[in-house]
Design a protein around this motif. Structure first.
Motif, PDB file in Angstrom:
ATOM      1  N   PHE A  72       0.799  -1.218   0.000  1.00 45.79           N
ATOM      2  CA  PHE A  72       0.000   0.000   0.000  1.00 45.79           C
ATOM      3  C   PHE A  72       0.839   1.279   0.000  1.00 45.79           C
ATOM      4  N   SER A  73       2.131   1.167  -0.213  1.00 50.17           N
ATOM      5  CA  SER A  73       2.971   2.362  -0.233  1.00 50.17           C
ATOM      6  C   SER A  73       4.218   2.102  -1.047  1.00 50.17           C
ATOM      7  N   LYS A  74       4.860   3.172  -1.459  1.00 49.18           N
ATOM      8  CA  LYS A  74       6.117   3.052  -2.177  1.00 49.18           C
ATOM      9  C   LYS A  74       6.945   4.310  -1.956  1.00 49.18           C
ATOM     10  N   VAL A  75       8.249   4.169  -2.091  1.00 46.47           N
ATOM     11  CA  VAL A  75       9.180   5.289  -1.965  1.00 46.47           C
ATOM     12  C   VAL A  75       9.955   5.392  -3.274  1.00 46.47           C
ATOM     13  N   LEU A  76       9.852   6.544  -3.927  1.00 48.54           N
ATOM     14  CA  LEU A  76      10.464   6.749  -5.234  1.00 48.54           C
ATOM     15  C   LEU A  76      11.619   7.727  -5.146  1.00 48.54           C
ATOM     16  N   LEU A  77      12.675   7.442  -5.875  1.00 48.85           N
ATOM     17  CA  LEU A  77      13.773   8.392  -6.035  1.00 48.85           C
ATOM     18  C   LEU A  77      13.511   9.155  -7.326  1.00 48.85           C
ATOM     19  N   ALA A  78      13.467  10.480  -7.253  1.00 50.40           N
ATOM     20  CA  ALA A  78      13.116  11.292  -8.417  1.00 50.40           C
ATOM     21  C   ALA A  78      13.892  12.597  -8.407  1.00 50.40           C
ATOM     22  N   ARG A  79      13.780  13.317  -9.508  1.00 53.49           N
ATOM     23  CA  ARG A  79      14.294  14.678  -9.596  1.00 53.49           C
ATOM     24  C   ARG A  79      13.296  15.503 -10.396  1.00 53.49           C
ATOM     25  N   GLY A  90      16.051  18.602 -14.655  1.00 51.55           N
ATOM     26  CA  GLY A  90      17.272  18.503 -13.861  1.00 51.55           C
ATOM     27  C   GLY A  90      17.064  18.948 -12.429  1.00 51.55           C
ATOM     28  N   GLY A  91      18.142  19.006 -11.676  1.00 51.94           N
ATOM     29  CA  GLY A  91      18.069  19.368 -10.266  1.00 51.94           C
ATOM     30  C   GLY A  91      18.475  18.217  -9.379  1.00 51.94           C
ATOM     31  N   GLU A  92      18.499  18.477  -8.075  1.00 56.46           N
ATOM     32  CA  GLU A  92      18.944  17.456  -7.149  1.00 56.46           C
ATOM     33  C   GLU A  92      17.904  16.358  -6.991  1.00 56.46           C
ATOM     34  N   ARG A  93      18.388  15.212  -6.577  1.00 56.27           N
ATOM     35  CA  ARG A  93      17.488  14.088  -6.350  1.00 56.27           C
ATOM     36  C   ARG A  93      16.726  14.272  -5.049  1.00 56.27           C
ATOM     37  N   MET A  94      15.545  13.695  -5.001  1.00 59.34           N
ATOM     38  CA  MET A  94      14.693  13.777  -3.813  1.00 59.34           C
ATOM     39  C   MET A  94      13.882  12.502  -3.709  1.00 59.34           C
ATOM     40  N   VAL A  95      13.253  12.317  -2.580  1.00 64.57           N
ATOM     41  CA  VAL A  95      12.445  11.126  -2.332  1.00 64.57           C
ATOM     42  C   VAL A  95      10.973  11.513  -2.316  1.00 64.57           C
ATOM     43  N   LEU A  96      10.173  10.766  -3.065  1.00 63.09           N
ATOM     44  CA  LEU A  96       8.723  10.928  -3.048  1.00 63.09           C
ATOM     45  C   LEU A  96       8.132   9.785  -2.233  1.00 63.09           C
ATOM     46  N   LYS A  97       7.512  10.111  -1.125  1.00 64.08           N
ATOM     47  CA  LYS A  97       6.900   9.092  -0.274  1.00 64.08           C
ATOM     48  C   LYS A  97       5.418   9.027  -0.602  1.00 64.08           C
ATOM     49  N   ALA A  98       4.986   7.899  -1.168  1.00 65.75           N
ATOM     50  CA  ALA A  98       3.595   7.724  -1.608  1.00 65.75           C
ATOM     51  C   ALA A  98       2.890   6.718  -0.708  1.00 65.75           C
ATOM     52  N   ILE A  99       1.745   7.132  -0.144  1.00 64.93           N
ATOM     53  CA  ILE A  99       0.960   6.284   0.749  1.00 64.93           C
ATOM     54  C   ILE A  99      -0.429   6.131   0.155  1.00 64.93           C
ATOM     55  N   ASP A 112      -2.280   8.848  -8.547  1.00 65.10           N
ATOM     56  CA  ASP A 112      -2.585   7.421  -8.627  1.00 65.10           C
ATOM     57  C   ASP A 112      -3.209   6.896  -7.332  1.00 65.10           C
ATOM     58  N   ASN A 113      -4.154   7.673  -6.804  1.00 70.62           N
ATOM     59  CA  ASN A 113      -4.863   7.314  -5.569  1.00 70.62           C
ATOM     60  C   ASN A 113      -3.931   7.203  -4.362  1.00 70.62           C
ATOM     61  N   CYS A 114      -2.841   7.993  -4.380  1.00 67.91           N
ATOM     62  CA  CYS A 114      -1.890   8.016  -3.266  1.00 67.91           C
ATOM     63  C   CYS A 114      -1.659   9.435  -2.787  1.00 67.91           C
ATOM     64  N   PHE A 115      -1.453   9.584  -1.483  1.00 62.60           N
ATOM     65  CA  PHE A 115      -0.941  10.835  -0.926  1.00 62.60           C
ATOM     66  C   PHE A 115       0.574  10.831  -1.110  1.00 62.60           C
ATOM     67  N   ILE A 116       1.147  11.953  -1.529  1.00 57.93           N
ATOM     68  CA  ILE A 116       2.588  12.016  -1.763  1.00 57.93           C
ATOM     69  C   ILE A 116       3.169  13.282  -1.150  1.00 57.93           C
ATOM     70  N   TYR A 117       4.299  13.124  -0.444  1.00 56.95           N
ATOM     71  CA  TYR A 117       5.069  14.301  -0.053  1.00 56.95           C
ATOM     72  C   TYR A 117       6.553  14.052  -0.306  1.00 56.95           C
ATOM     73  N   VAL A 118       7.339  15.122  -0.248  1.00 57.64           N
ATOM     74  CA  VAL A 118       8.710  15.107  -0.746  1.00 57.64           C
ATOM     75  C   VAL A 118       9.704  15.288   0.393  1.00 57.64           C
ATOM     76  N   GLN A 119      10.749  14.439   0.398  1.00 56.65           N
ATOM     77  CA  GLN A 119      11.804  14.511   1.402  1.00 56.65           C
ATOM     78  C   GLN A 119      13.171  14.502   0.722  1.00 56.65           C
ATOM     79  N   GLU A 120      14.197  14.839   1.509  1.00 56.53           N
ATOM     80  CA  GLU A 120      15.562  14.742   0.998  1.00 56.53           C
ATOM     81  C   GLU A 120      15.966  13.278   0.874  1.00 56.53           C
ATOM     82  N   TYR A 121      16.946  13.032   0.042  1.00 59.19           N
ATOM     83  CA  TYR A 121      17.393  11.674  -0.270  1.00 59.19           C
ATOM     84  C   TYR A 121      18.603  11.300   0.575  1.00 59.19           C
ATOM     85  N   ALA A 122      18.503  10.160   1.271  1.00 56.22           N
ATOM     86  CA  ALA A 122      19.622   9.630   2.057  1.00 56.22           C
ATOM     87  C   ALA A 122      20.385   8.635   1.194  1.00 56.22           C
TER      88      ALA A 122
END
Length: 401
Positions: free
Chosen positions: A57-64, A68-77, A114-124
């Motif tokens: 029911f969730s996924k974590v995506l690496l995106a930019r 271009g620009g820095e990479r970030m994490v999209l947390k989808a629930i 896609d029927n998910c809540f998404i917010y953006v975090q920095e990438y570890a």
């Protein structure tokens, strides 16, 4: 057109030091308001590099950002497993707490897709702390660095009368390979101190859960307090030092835990095997932050008083035996079908000899042995490094202003 989230101006989110934020926290509540989010076409706004993790029911995506620009994490629930209120709470807590240097930065960006809540975090870049836990434990100097940073982050959260409620290695992200920068994340379980909750099977991982919660039955009510986080920090420090937790669950049905309780209450003079590797000063700290009675437990800041003390009895037979047991436990987990550490340590690894362990103990503080997971995860080390020169000014055409 994407609709922006509303950010209350009364809270000192941007600018200023973490000390400034802490000073204002006593009279300032972190808002947790429900917002309405617009559906956004993720492919038009972001270039998805890869999926970092995915569940039912969730996924974590690496995106930019597109262009271009820095990479970030999209947390989808997925909306089926969380309400708009719960999503708003997690987003707000993470966003308002992220000015602290040891809390994961969450950007003021959120939307639906896609029927998910998404917010953006920095990438570890180096994943979570569980990936870095060595068989036999980490060098003491690294554990103390982790302890200092984790204590600072948890103390900061507690200064806002909040309880994280899910402290474990998987929720501690690593930003430098030598563990000199770690950050606490995942605020999905965070609640105000003193609030009445219902125990569920997913409250927290059993190994890190304090006895006042572990001993409850499912659906039983309880009040959450900061003392629960303090216990979890103690469990994390033990696992970092020796490579395993001292018991499976803090319940009377676990013989290792009951032995610990009897020892703390002086019903037995026999020191539990795992605790025999620790110095008297560190044992004193553990008894304070892992006091079975929550009301008598010290605050998390107590840890800083013991940072300059020795924690491990170096070169002792007890240390060798415990670390050898840790190696064997990891080997058992690696070969089991359901062991979650299997992907880090591989299916076939030979247990190091007692002589090798003795050698490691003698040199571990100056010449740390490279962990197997670091070799297995070389693709992470070779990834493009991320530079967040302006972490709080992310220009995305969705989310908040």
């Amino acid at each position: 057109m994407a609709r922006n989230l509303e950010v209350p101006s009364l809270f000192p989110r941007l600018g200023g030091s973490s000390n400034d934020l802490r000073k204002s926290s006593s009279n300032t509540a972190i808002p947790s308001k429900v917002m309405s989010l617009q559906e956004v076409n993720l492919e038009k706004e972001f270039d998805v590099v890869r999926t970092l993790s995915e569940g039912s029911f969730s996924k974590v995506l690496l995106a930019r950002q597109q262009g271009g620009g820095e990479r970030m994490v999209l947390k989808a629930i997925h909306c089926e497993v969380t309400s708009a209120e719960d999503f708003s709470r997690e987003l707000n807590y993470n966003y308002y707490l992220s000015p602290h240097p040891n809390i994961v930065t969450s950007y003021n960006v959120a939307f639906m897709w896609d029927n998910c809540f998404i917010y953006v975090q920095e990438y570890a870049l180096y994943g979570d702390l569980s990936r870095h836990l060595k068989k036999g434990g980490l060098p003491e100097a690294q554990v103390k660095s982790i302890a200092t940073q984790l204590t600072s982050a948890v103390e900061f959260i507690h200064s806002f009368q909040l309880v994280h409620r899910d402290l474990r290695p998987e929720n501690i992200l690593v930003f430098r390979k030598d563990l000199s920068i770690i950050k606490l994340g995942d605020f999905g379980q965070t609640r105000p101190s003193g609030v009445l909750l219902t125990k569920t099977t997913s409250n927290t991982s059993a190994s890190y859960c304090p006895p006042e919660i572990s001993e409850l039955i499912v659906q039983e009510k309880y009040h959450c307090y900061a003392s629960a986080d303090v216990w979890s920090v103690g469990m994390i420090l033990i696992e970092c030092l020796i490579g395993m937790t001292p018991w499976t669950s803090a319940e009377i049905t676990d013989p290792n835990y009951t032995h610990y309780v009897d020892w703390v209450k002086r019903k037995t003079l026999k020191t539990p095997d795992i605790f025999q590797v620790f110095t008297p000063r560190f044992i004193r700290l553990l008894k304070r932050i892992m006091e079975p009675k929550a009301a008598k437990r010290s605050k998390v800041g107590e840890i800083t008083k013991y940072i300059n003390d020795e924690w491990i009895i170096k070169g002792s037979a007890a240390v060798i035996a415990i670390r050898r047991a840790s190696v064997e436990r990891h080997e058992s987990n690696a070969t089991s079908k359901s062991g979650h550490r299997q992907r880090y340590y591989g299916k076939k690894r030979s247990t190091r000899s007692l002589v090798a362990l003795e050698s490691e103990i003698e040199v571990t503080s100056e010449h740390p042995v490279e962990s197997v997971n670091e070799r297995v995860g070389k693709w992470i080390d070779n990834s493009l490094k991320v530079s967040f020169s302006h972490p709080h000014h992310l220009n995305v055409n969705v989310g908040c202003q």
